[in-house]
Write a protein that holds these residues in place. Structure first.
Motif, short mmCIF file in Angstrom:
data_model
loop_
_atom_site.label_atom_id
_atom_site.label_comp_id
_atom_site.label_asym_id
_atom_site.label_seq_id
_atom_site.Cartn_x
_atom_site.Cartn_y
_atom_site.Cartn_z
N HIS A 161 17.26 103.78 -4.84
CA HIS A 161 16.26 104.86 -5.10
C HIS A 161 16.99 105.55 -6.65
N SER A 162 16.37 105.94 -7.70
CA SER A 162 15.96 106.49 -8.86
C SER A 162 16.86 108.07 -8.58
N ASP A 163 17.57 108.72 -9.44
CA ASP A 163 16.98 109.98 -10.09
C ASP A 163 15.79 110.91 -10.31
N GLY A 164 15.75 112.22 -10.19
CA GLY A 164 14.21 112.81 -10.59
C GLY A 164 13.93 112.69 -12.20
N LEU A 165 13.22 112.95 -12.23
CA LEU A 165 11.85 112.38 -13.67
C LEU A 165 11.41 113.58 -13.51
N VAL A 166 12.29 115.23 -14.36
CA VAL A 166 11.23 116.10 -14.88
C VAL A 166 10.25 115.77 -16.34
N LEU A 167 8.64 115.35 -16.07
CA LEU A 167 7.86 115.70 -17.08
C LEU A 167 7.57 116.43 -17.42
N THR A 168 7.58 117.63 -18.16
CA THR A 168 6.82 119.15 -18.05
C THR A 168 5.85 118.51 -19.34
N LEU A 169 4.50 118.51 -18.87
CA LEU A 169 3.02 118.31 -19.97
C LEU A 169 2.76 119.31 -20.99
N GLY A 170 3.10 119.07 -22.14
CA GLY A 170 2.84 119.81 -23.08
C GLY A 170 2.02 119.40 -24.80
#
Length: 176
Positions: free
Chosen positions: A166-175
Motif C-alpha cells: 500500500h501507498s502513503d496517503g495523498l490529499v488533494l485539496t480541490l481549488g
C-alpha cells in the motif's frame, strides 16, 4: 499596419507606449500575459502526502507528485502516479476522507483514507513498477476547498506481514 494594442512600459520615471519600431508607422502593440494565483475568496488547489506506505518487494509504496507538485484544479485532469509497486499487479485506489494519523490495521498495514467512498482500479504496474492514470477533476463551486484522500493497495508477495502493498496517503485539496 494597424494598431494592435496599447501596451506601455516603465522607463526610468515615465510610462512609454510600446510600438513595433517600424518607420514610419510605429503602431502600438499588445503583450499577452497570464496571472497565476487565487482570487480573493477562492481556494488554491494543492496536493500533499502524509503517512508512510508499506515496505514491499520494490521499496515503500508511494505517490509521485512530480516536480513541481501537480495541482488539483477544478475542471482539469490530474495525473495520479503510484510508484514502487509490483510489475503486473493492478492497484486499487481507495478514495474518501483523509485520515492524517492513519489507522493501524494489522497485518495489512495502515489505512489513511476513512471512510472510503469509492474504489478505483488503476492501470497495471509496468516494468518500472509504476502505475499512472489521468483523473478528471469535476468542476463545481460546491467542490472548491474539498480535501479528498487517496491510498493505493495491490498484491505484493514481498510485503511485510500480509502480502498486500500500500501507498502513503495523498490529499488533494480541490481549488480553482
Amino acid at each position: 499596419m494597424y494598431e494592435t494594442g496599447d501596451a506601455i512600459q516603465r522607463q526610468v520615471a515615465t510610462w512609454v507606449a510600446l510600438n513595433n519600431a517600424v518607420t514610419p508607422l510605429f503602431v502600438g502593440v499588445a503583450i499577452p500575459f497570464r496571472i497565476f494565483g487565487a482570487a480573493v475568496g477562492q481556494v488554491r488547489a494543492s496536493a500533499g502526502l502524509y503517512g508512510v506506505g508499506k515496505l514491499g518487494t520494490n521499496g515503500v509504496g508511494a505517490w509521485d507528485l512530480g516536480a513541481p507538485a501537480r495541482r488539483s484544479i477544478l475542471g482539469r485532469a490530474y495525473m495520479l502516479r503510484l510508484i514502487n509497486g509490483v510489475a503486473g499487479a493492478t492497484p486499487i485506489v481507495k478514495v474518501g476522507t483523509p485520515l492524517g494519523a492513519g489507522l493501524p490495521f494489522p497485518p495489512v498495514g495502515t489505512l489513511y483514507v476513512l471512510p472510503v467512498v469509492a474504489a478505483i482500479p488503476m492501470p497495471t504496474f509496468d516494468a518500472r513498477n509504476t502505475s499512472a492514470m489521468r483523473m478528471n477533476v469535476p468542476n463545481g463551486a460546491s467542490l472548491c476547498g474539498l480535501a479528498v484522500g487517496w491510498q493505493g493497495f495491490w498484491d505484493d508477495p514481498g510485503a511485510a506481514g500480509f502480502p498486500l502493498g500500500h501507498s502513503d496517503g495523498l490529499v488533494l485539496t480541490l481549488g480553482n
